[in-house]
Design an enzyme around this catalytic site. Structure first.
Site, mmCIF file in Angstrom:
data_model
loop_
_atom_site.group_PDB
_atom_site.id
_atom_site.type_symbol
_atom_site.label_atom_id
_atom_site.label_comp_id
_atom_site.label_asym_id
_atom_site.label_seq_id
_atom_site.Cartn_x
_atom_site.Cartn_y
_atom_site.Cartn_z
ATOM 1 N N ASP A 199 0.836 -1.203 0.000
ATOM 2 C CA ASP A 199 0.000 0.000 0.000
ATOM 3 C C ASP A 199 0.868 1.249 0.000
ATOM 4 O O ASP A 199 2.052 1.211 0.376
ATOM 5 C CB ASP A 199 -0.883 0.033 1.251
ATOM 6 N N LYS A 221 -3.361 3.219 -2.805
ATOM 7 C CA LYS A 221 -4.724 3.751 -2.805
ATOM 8 C C LYS A 221 -4.640 5.216 -2.389
ATOM 9 O O LYS A 221 -4.437 5.527 -1.224
ATOM 10 C CB LYS A 221 -5.611 2.957 -1.849
#
Length: 409
Positions: A199, A221
């Site tokens: 991430d 993200k």
């Protein structure tokens, strides 16, 4: 005296009587490893520390609440003299010598017939270090060896047969951002990965420590911007795991605190892929802590509510009762709330939260770029915009946000 005074050996103490004399901090340090080894520990001491008392209350240790007396080592396999009285320790060692029981003397290590090594563990390995009566040196070397094993700097090429984590997927919480705040297990599994699906908020510096052959998949993200779909992430984890590779899903914070970790576990389980979950230090707590904001404080806050700011208070998909939150007197930790801070503040104000309620906003908590802003609820949105606050940021609302004195900020 021989150069190698001590012979390093592993003792099987499971079910065997071990006598430890003394209930202070030394006993507090020694007891956990004896207990984990399965030793039948009997403690002799008039009093104990609260931590030792907790082990006694849990039934892990048998306590004889009195002073040491000659004969206490009868039937013992191993003894530890851990009192604060050198004469008592000497007497214990003397009895141990007569009974041919190996004995550790905590206050003068080389005067006992045994010494406690500095011990560390790594995937079934037990590393013990002795340094001829220099315990700080032993501990430092032990720490360096174990850290090198965890990070892969020292090769551990043989995979233990009981390594249930491999192959499959490990959902690893990387912590709030500082690479030193990942758990030991998380770092160990990361060093063994064939594929890392990372991430944006995962500790970036750790990726540079990976072996060049490790494949890194970007699952960034970015709020309101480019993002890998959850379906793509799930498919990537499953595809690589089914190809026989060990996959680490490296996430920021904790996998189960607004991290969609459980969605990924369900997807893997449905596909028959085994999953290991490694909890992480959640940024909802660690970010504020690094900025001097405790989310609880005695007499100030008796509850902490961690809330997602992913959708607005009046959005049809919102599961949060903002009117109920407004009535609470404790701490609200708002995650992913920068974009809609004005809406969340208005909902709390409308529900009865005072306008002068302190607000702390922590950007990039635990990172070198960390910034801390302090506002009040009535003007938080305008003040945050003026200060140029940007995600990722943790927003703390409640009296705890105003506790830190000005001279410590």
């Amino acid at each position: 005296m021989p150069e190698d005074q001590h012979y390093l050996v592993g003792l099987d103490l499971a079910g065997r009587r071990v006598v430890l004399v003394g209930g202070g901090t030394v006993a507090q340090r020694r007891l956990p490893r004896l207990i984990s080894a399965g030793a039948a520990v009997e403690l002799i001491s008039p009093s104990t520390t609260p931590a030792v008392g907790g082990m006694i209350d849990a039934g892990e240790v048998v306590w004889h609440q009195r002073r040491y007396a000659d004969g206490d080592l009868d039937g013992a396999w191993y003894a530890l003299a851990c009192t604060d009285d050198p004469e008592v320790n000497a007497a214990i060692c003397a009895e141990a010598e007569r009974r041919r029981v190996f004995c550790v003397r905590a206050d003068a290590g080389i005067e006992g017939t045994a010494v406690t090594a500095a011990v560390g563990r790594h995937e079934g390995l037990v590393v013990g270090v002795l340094s001829g009566g220099q315990p700080l040196r032993s501990a430092a070397v032990r720490d360096n060896i174990v850290e090198a094993l965890h990070t892969g700097a020292i090769a551990d090429d043989i995979t233990p047969p009981d390594a249930a984590e491999l192959p499959g997927v490990a959902l690893v919480g990387g912590g709030p951002g500082d690479p030193e705040l990942i758990t030991v297990k998380g770092r160990r599994l990361l060093a063994r990965a064939d594929v890392v699906v990372a991430d944006r908020l995962a500790p970036r510096e750790l990726l540079d420590e990976l072996h060049p052959d490790v494949e890194v998949v970007d699952a960034a993200k970015i709020p309101y911007g480019r993002a890998a779909s959850q379906d793509f992430i799930n498919a990537t984890l499953i595809e690589h795991a089914k190809a026989g590779k060990f996959v680490v899903r490296l996430k920021g914070g904790d996998p189960y605190v607004f991290g969609r970790g459980f969605e990924e576990l369900l997807a893997c389980a449905e596909a028959g892929v085994p999953v290991t979950v490694v909890p992480g230090i959640t940024s909802s707590i660690a970010g504020p802590a690094a900025a001097g904001v405790p989310v609880t404080h005695r007499g100030v806050a008796h509850e902490v509510v961690v809330v997602s700011g992913h959708v607005a208070p009046d959005h049809e998909s919102s599961l949060t009762d903002w009117s109920a939150l407004a009535k609470l007197r404790g701490t609200i930790v708002l995650m992913m709330g920068v974009e809609r801070l004005g809406q969340f503040a208005a909902a709390l104000l409308d529900g009865g939260r005072p306008g002068d309620t302190p607000v702390a906003v922590v950007e990039n908590g635990t990172m070198p770029t960390q910034r801390v802003h302090r506002f009040t609820l009535a003007t938080a949105a305008e003040d945050a915009k003026a200060a140029g606050v940007r995600p990722p940021a943790v927003i703390v609302i409640g009296p705890v946000a105003g506790l830190l004195p000005d001279d410590l900020r």
